[in-house]
Design an enzyme around this catalytic site. Structure first.
Site, PDB file in Angstrom:
ATOM      1  N   ARG A 195     138.831  10.762  13.092  1.00 11.54           N
ATOM      2  CA  ARG A 195     139.086   9.188  12.774  1.00 11.54           C
ATOM      3  C   ARG A 195     138.640  10.451  11.450  1.00 11.54           C
ATOM      4  NH1 ARG A 195     134.039   8.649  10.469  1.00 11.54           N
ATOM      5  NH2 ARG A 195     132.108   8.657  11.567  1.00 11.54           N
ATOM      6  N   ASP A 206     125.039  15.313   4.101  1.00 11.85           N
ATOM      7  CA  ASP A 206     125.941  14.544   3.883  1.00 11.85           C
ATOM      8  C   ASP A 206     127.823  13.914   2.989  1.00 11.85           C
ATOM      9  OD1 ASP A 206     127.280  12.172   5.379  1.00 11.85           O
ATOM     10  OD2 ASP A 206     126.265  11.531   6.395  1.00 11.85           O
TER      11      ASP A 206
HETATM   12 CA    CA Z   1     129.746  11.074   5.213  1.00 10.86          CA
END
Ligand code: CA
Length: 294
Positions: free
Chosen positions: A100, A199
């Site tokens: 995805r 992240d």
């Molecule tokens: Ca992320």
């Protein structure tokens, strides 16, 4: 050393995977990937609305015509949340149904960069793509594990990039005219252990990077010139996913988080998991770049 600042909870939304915060049109927009939602949160009135994308939505960036450039499970395209209409632009991984789209962002010239990942976290299965105003889609990087943070410097010479699988913040020379990237180098590598992995990320006006730490209960500020962490903001939950500057003067750092991956016991201890947090690090950021339609 100063006491580490703690971000405050501003929206207890309990996102499974809150992600991709952008300040746009006087509000904070973000997605909950696993709940297929795009949210609009107005921190002045506390109004919070959401729209359903019908499938996992890894990223949503405002486009110049009022729609949203989105990266979904099976394609990237332009979405009108109000009508639900989706103009599909490309599906570069139609052959990988277990992949995805994940994080993405527009460069200062309005091109959209977004990467992918495998739902099974298969190493090197993802890639980084770029979509231009004419709808063309090209592969920028292959062998990506979890494509995440992107940020461009003010001199328009460098793009910073995080593939979470590498535990690194890397930099590329970026050509503003062509959008090409080259000369990959590492500006910071996170140690293995329990301090989390990088992240999402954003950049401030001084050129420092604010990096969310999945599993690290915080956001760190990396000075790419020094190759060092220079600040840390603590967040009272573990899985911190991304951050962006917003508010009237772009001095508020909004931080998203996730419930995903926490045990029932951990969730009990972290009732704010999945919430949106805010900190005031004493520096401003920049408005987000829109997807420029031709
Ligand atoms: Ca992320």
């Amino acid at each position: 050393m100063d006491v580490e600042p703690i971000a405050e909870l501003v929206l207890p939304v309990g996102a499974e995977c809150g992600e991709g915060p952008v300040w746009h049109d006087g509000a904070l927009w973000f997605v909950d990937i696993e709940r297929h939602r795009l949210y609009r949160f107005d921190p002045v009135s506390n109004a919070n609305e959401h729209w359903d994308a019908g499938q996992r939505i890894g990223v949503a960036v405002p486009a110049s015509d009022g729609r949203w450039m989105v990266g979904l499970e099976d394609c990237a395209g332009l979405w009108d949340p109000a009508s639900g209409e989706l103009e599909r632009i490309c599906a570069p991984e139609a052959d990988f149904p277990r992949n995805r789209f994940n994080d993405g962002k527009c460069d200062p010239r309005g091109r959209f960069y977004a990467g992918t990942m495998s739902l099974d976290l298969e190493e090197g299965r993802g890639a980084l793509y770029r979509i231009d105003a004419d709808g063309s889609c090209r592969t920028m990087l292959e062998q990506v594990t979890i494509s995440n943070g992107l940020a461009w410097n003010a001199a328009l010479e460098t793009v910073y990039y995080i593939d979470t699988g590498t535990r690194r913040v890397d930099a590329f020379r970026w050509d503003a005219e062509t959008g090409a990237i080259s000369e990959r180098r590492t500006v910071y590598e996170f140690e293995s252990g329990n301090a989390g992995v990088p992240d999402g990320m954003c950049i401030d006006v001084t050129g420092k990077l604010w990096v969310a730490l999945w599993g690290g209960s915080g956001v760190v500020c990396v000075d790419p010139a020094a190759g060092a962490i220079v600040h840390r903001i603590s967040v009272p939950t573990e899985h911190i996913t991304s951050c962006c500057f917003g508010g009237a003067s772009f001095e508020d750092l909004y931080i998203t988080s996730a419930r995903q991956g926490l045990s029932a016991e951990a969730l009990e201890r972290q009732p704010q998991a999945g919430g949106v947090f805010r900190a005031c690090p004493g520096v401003a950021g920049l408005p987000c770049d829109l997807f420029a339609l031709g």
